[in-house]
Design a protein around this motif. Structure first.
Motif, PDB file in Angstrom:
ATOM      1  N   ALA A 116      30.792  36.354  52.410  1.00 53.60           N
ATOM      2  CA  ALA A 116      31.549  35.507  51.481  1.00 53.60           C
ATOM      3  C   ALA A 116      31.307  34.038  51.832  1.00 53.60           C
ATOM      4  N   GLU A 117      31.585  33.194  50.893  1.00 53.04           N
ATOM      5  CA  GLU A 117      31.458  31.746  51.104  1.00 53.04           C
ATOM      6  C   GLU A 117      32.427  31.304  52.199  1.00 53.04           C
ATOM      7  N   LYS A 143      24.347  30.674  53.881  1.00 50.32           N
ATOM      8  CA  LYS A 143      23.900  31.513  52.772  1.00 50.32           C
ATOM      9  C   LYS A 143      24.850  32.693  52.647  1.00 50.32           C
ATOM     10  N   VAL A 144      25.169  33.028  51.422  1.00 52.45           N
ATOM     11  CA  VAL A 144      25.998  34.205  51.174  1.00 52.45           C
ATOM     12  C   VAL A 144      25.073  35.403  50.993  1.00 52.45           C
ATOM     13  N   ASP A 145      25.383  36.483  51.722  1.00 53.71           N
ATOM     14  CA  ASP A 145      24.594  37.710  51.668  1.00 53.71           C
ATOM     15  C   ASP A 145      25.566  38.882  51.638  1.00 53.71           C
ATOM     16  N   LYS A 146      25.846  39.379  50.453  1.00 53.94           N
ATOM     17  CA  LYS A 146      26.827  40.459  50.293  1.00 53.94           C
ATOM     18  C   LYS A 146      26.385  41.759  50.976  1.00 53.94           C
ATOM     19  N   GLY A 147      25.098  41.862  51.265  1.00 52.36           N
ATOM     20  CA  GLY A 147      24.555  43.061  51.899  1.00 52.36           C
ATOM     21  C   GLY A 147      25.018  43.263  53.335  1.00 52.36           C
ATOM     22  N   ILE A 148      25.566  42.230  53.966  1.00 52.45           N
ATOM     23  CA  ILE A 148      26.012  42.406  55.344  1.00 52.45           C
ATOM     24  C   ILE A 148      27.461  42.884  55.406  1.00 52.45           C
ATOM     25  N   ILE A 149      28.073  43.082  54.246  1.00 58.18           N
ATOM     26  CA  ILE A 149      29.411  43.642  54.053  1.00 58.18           C
ATOM     27  C   ILE A 149      30.504  42.711  54.576  1.00 58.18           C
ATOM     28  N   GLY A 150      30.418  42.304  55.808  1.00 58.54           N
ATOM     29  CA  GLY A 150      31.408  41.408  56.415  1.00 58.54           C
ATOM     30  C   GLY A 150      30.838  40.856  57.703  1.00 58.54           C
ATOM     31  N   GLY A 151      31.559  39.940  58.314  1.00 59.02           N
ATOM     32  CA  GLY A 151      31.057  39.312  59.534  1.00 59.02           C
ATOM     33  C   GLY A 151      30.019  38.260  59.209  1.00 59.02           C
ATOM     34  N   ALA A 152      29.147  37.987  60.164  1.00 55.39           N
ATOM     35  CA  ALA A 152      28.127  36.954  59.952  1.00 55.39           C
ATOM     36  C   ALA A 152      26.920  37.205  60.832  1.00 55.39           C
TER      37      ALA A 152
END
Length: 178
Positions: A116-117, A143-152
Protein backbone atom coordinates in the motif's frame (compact mmCIF):
# COMPACT_ATOMS: atom_id res chain seq x y z
CA UNK A 1 32.64 -0.45 -25.95
CA UNK A 2 29.24 -1.00 -24.31
CA UNK A 3 26.57 1.71 -24.15
CA UNK A 4 26.95 1.84 -20.39
CA UNK A 5 30.72 2.31 -20.64
CA UNK A 6 30.30 5.13 -23.17
CA UNK A 7 27.70 6.83 -20.97
CA UNK A 8 29.91 6.49 -17.89
CA UNK A 9 32.96 7.91 -19.69
CA UNK A 10 31.09 11.04 -20.80
CA UNK A 11 29.37 11.40 -17.42
CA UNK A 12 32.72 11.12 -15.61
CA UNK A 13 34.26 13.87 -17.75
CA UNK A 14 31.29 16.19 -17.21
CA UNK A 15 31.19 15.37 -13.49
CA UNK A 16 34.85 16.30 -13.03
CA UNK A 17 34.36 19.62 -14.83
CA UNK A 18 31.21 20.40 -12.88
CA UNK A 19 32.89 19.55 -9.58
CA UNK A 20 35.93 21.64 -10.44
CA UNK A 21 33.67 24.63 -11.25
CA UNK A 22 31.33 24.09 -8.28
CA UNK A 23 28.39 23.43 -10.62
CA UNK A 24 27.40 19.90 -9.61
CA UNK A 25 23.74 20.64 -8.82
CA UNK A 26 23.18 23.12 -11.62
CA UNK A 27 24.55 20.82 -14.32
CA UNK A 28 22.47 17.92 -13.03
CA UNK A 29 19.31 20.04 -13.12
CA UNK A 30 20.06 21.26 -16.63
CA UNK A 31 20.71 17.73 -17.90
CA UNK A 32 17.38 16.68 -16.44
CA UNK A 33 15.76 19.71 -18.07
CA UNK A 34 17.03 18.52 -21.47
CA UNK A 35 15.66 15.03 -20.75
CA UNK A 36 12.27 16.51 -19.77
CA UNK A 37 12.07 18.42 -23.05
CA UNK A 38 12.95 15.23 -24.94
CA UNK A 39 10.24 13.34 -23.02
CA UNK A 40 7.63 16.04 -23.63
CA UNK A 41 8.45 16.81 -27.27
CA UNK A 42 8.23 13.90 -29.64
CA UNK A 43 9.69 16.05 -32.44
CA UNK A 44 12.77 16.94 -30.37
CA UNK A 45 13.26 13.32 -29.34
CA UNK A 46 12.92 12.06 -32.92
CA UNK A 47 15.36 14.72 -34.11
CA UNK A 48 17.94 13.63 -31.52
CA UNK A 49 17.48 9.96 -32.40
CA UNK A 50 17.77 10.51 -36.15
CA UNK A 51 21.38 9.86 -37.16
CA UNK A 52 20.72 11.21 -40.67
CA UNK A 53 20.27 14.77 -39.37
CA UNK A 54 23.66 16.51 -39.34
CA UNK A 55 25.08 17.77 -36.04
CA UNK A 56 24.93 21.46 -37.06
CA UNK A 57 21.18 21.19 -37.69
CA UNK A 58 20.66 19.49 -34.34
CA UNK A 59 22.74 22.17 -32.68
CA UNK A 60 20.61 24.89 -34.28
CA UNK A 61 17.41 23.27 -32.95
CA UNK A 62 19.00 22.81 -29.53
CA UNK A 63 19.99 26.50 -29.47
CA UNK A 64 16.45 27.56 -30.41
CA UNK A 65 15.02 25.64 -27.46
CA UNK A 66 17.67 26.28 -24.81
CA UNK A 67 19.20 29.66 -25.76
CA UNK A 68 20.15 31.52 -22.58
CA UNK A 69 18.69 28.81 -20.32
CA UNK A 70 21.77 26.66 -19.73
CA UNK A 71 25.23 27.18 -18.31
CA UNK A 72 27.97 27.28 -20.93
CA UNK A 73 29.39 24.00 -19.61
CA UNK A 74 26.10 22.20 -20.25
CA UNK A 75 25.80 23.71 -23.72
CA UNK A 76 29.37 22.82 -24.65
CA UNK A 77 28.93 19.30 -23.34
CA UNK A 78 25.82 18.82 -25.44
CA UNK A 79 27.61 20.20 -28.50
CA UNK A 80 30.36 17.62 -27.98
CA UNK A 81 27.72 14.88 -27.81
CA UNK A 82 26.29 16.11 -31.10
CA UNK A 83 29.67 16.37 -32.81
CA UNK A 84 30.69 12.88 -31.65
CA UNK A 85 27.21 11.50 -32.53
CA UNK A 86 26.68 10.39 -28.93
CA UNK A 87 23.34 12.11 -28.25
CA UNK A 88 21.62 8.73 -28.12
CA UNK A 89 23.50 8.06 -24.88
CA UNK A 90 22.04 11.13 -23.13
CA UNK A 91 19.71 9.22 -20.79
CA UNK A 92 22.50 6.87 -19.70
CA UNK A 93 24.88 9.78 -19.27
CA UNK A 94 22.42 11.62 -17.03
CA UNK A 95 21.88 8.50 -14.91
CA UNK A 96 25.64 7.94 -14.57
CA UNK A 97 26.23 11.63 -13.78
CA UNK A 98 23.52 11.55 -11.08
CA UNK A 99 25.13 8.49 -9.48
CA UNK A 100 28.53 10.22 -9.43
CA UNK A 101 27.00 13.41 -8.01
CA UNK A 102 25.07 11.43 -5.38
CA UNK A 103 28.24 9.63 -4.32
CA UNK A 104 29.95 13.02 -3.97
CA UNK A 105 27.03 14.27 -1.83
CA UNK A 106 27.00 11.05 0.25
CA UNK A 107 23.53 10.12 -1.02
CA UNK A 108 22.30 6.60 -1.72
CA UNK A 109 18.99 5.50 -3.14
CA UNK A 110 16.79 3.07 -1.30
CA UNK A 111 13.90 1.45 -3.12
CA UNK A 112 10.97 0.48 -0.94
CA UNK A 113 8.17 -1.69 -2.26
CA UNK A 114 5.06 -2.05 -0.13
CA UNK A 115 1.57 -3.39 -0.74
CA UNK A 116 0.00 0.00 0.00
CA UNK A 117 1.02 3.62 -0.38
CA UNK A 118 3.12 4.89 2.54
CA UNK A 119 2.19 8.17 4.19
CA UNK A 120 4.62 11.09 3.93
CA UNK A 121 5.34 10.68 7.64
CA UNK A 122 6.14 6.96 7.22
CA UNK A 123 8.41 7.73 4.25
CA UNK A 124 10.25 10.39 6.24
CA UNK A 125 10.64 8.08 9.26
CA UNK A 126 11.93 5.24 7.07
CA UNK A 127 14.31 7.58 5.26
CA UNK A 128 15.65 8.80 8.62
CA UNK A 129 16.13 5.27 10.00
CA UNK A 130 17.86 4.10 6.84
CA UNK A 131 20.11 7.17 6.93
CA UNK A 132 21.08 6.37 10.53
CA UNK A 133 21.80 2.73 9.76
CA UNK A 134 23.82 3.41 6.59
CA UNK A 135 25.57 6.61 7.66
CA UNK A 136 24.53 8.19 4.36
CA UNK A 137 21.77 10.50 3.22
CA UNK A 138 19.04 8.30 1.80
CA UNK A 139 16.82 9.20 -1.14
CA UNK A 140 13.75 7.02 -0.84
CA UNK A 141 12.00 5.71 -3.93
CA UNK A 142 8.66 4.18 -3.07
CA UNK A 143 6.73 1.77 -5.27
CA UNK A 144 3.43 0.09 -4.57
CA UNK A 145 3.45 -3.65 -5.29
CA UNK A 146 0.22 -5.42 -4.34
CA UNK A 147 1.88 -8.77 -5.08
CA UNK A 148 3.81 -8.68 -1.81
CA UNK A 149 0.47 -8.78 0.08
CA UNK A 150 1.80 -6.82 3.07
CA UNK A 151 5.02 -5.70 4.69
CA UNK A 152 7.81 -4.22 2.61
CA UNK A 153 10.90 -5.01 0.58
CA UNK A 154 13.78 -2.55 0.90
CA UNK A 155 16.66 -2.53 -1.55
CA UNK A 156 19.78 -0.45 -0.87
CA UNK A 157 22.56 -1.01 -3.35
CA UNK A 158 23.01 -4.78 -3.58
CA UNK A 159 21.37 -5.47 -0.20
CA UNK A 160 17.74 -6.55 0.01
CA UNK A 161 15.71 -6.61 3.21
CA UNK A 162 12.60 -8.68 2.51
CA UNK A 163 9.91 -8.31 5.15
CA UNK A 164 7.01 -9.08 2.83
CA UNK A 165 4.17 -11.38 3.76
CA UNK A 166 4.43 -13.08 0.36
CA UNK A 167 8.00 -14.16 1.12
CA UNK A 168 7.06 -15.31 4.62
CA UNK A 169 4.21 -17.40 3.21
CA UNK A 170 6.54 -18.91 0.59
CA UNK A 171 9.07 -19.86 3.28
CA UNK A 172 6.31 -21.34 5.44
CA UNK A 173 5.09 -23.38 2.44
CA UNK A 174 8.61 -24.68 1.80
CA UNK A 175 8.93 -25.75 5.44
CA UNK A 176 5.54 -27.50 5.43
CA UNK A 177 6.22 -29.23 2.10
CA UNK A 178 9.46 -30.57 3.51
Amino acid sequence: MSDQAVAHRYAQALFELALENNLLDRIEEELNQILRVAAESEEFRRMLDNQLIPAPEKRWVFDQIFAGKLHQLTENFFYVLLEKRRERFLTGIVKAYTKLADRQRNIIEAEVRSAAELSQEDKKDLEQKLSQSTGKNVRLIHKVDKGIIGGAIIKIGDKVLDGSIATRLQKMKEILMG
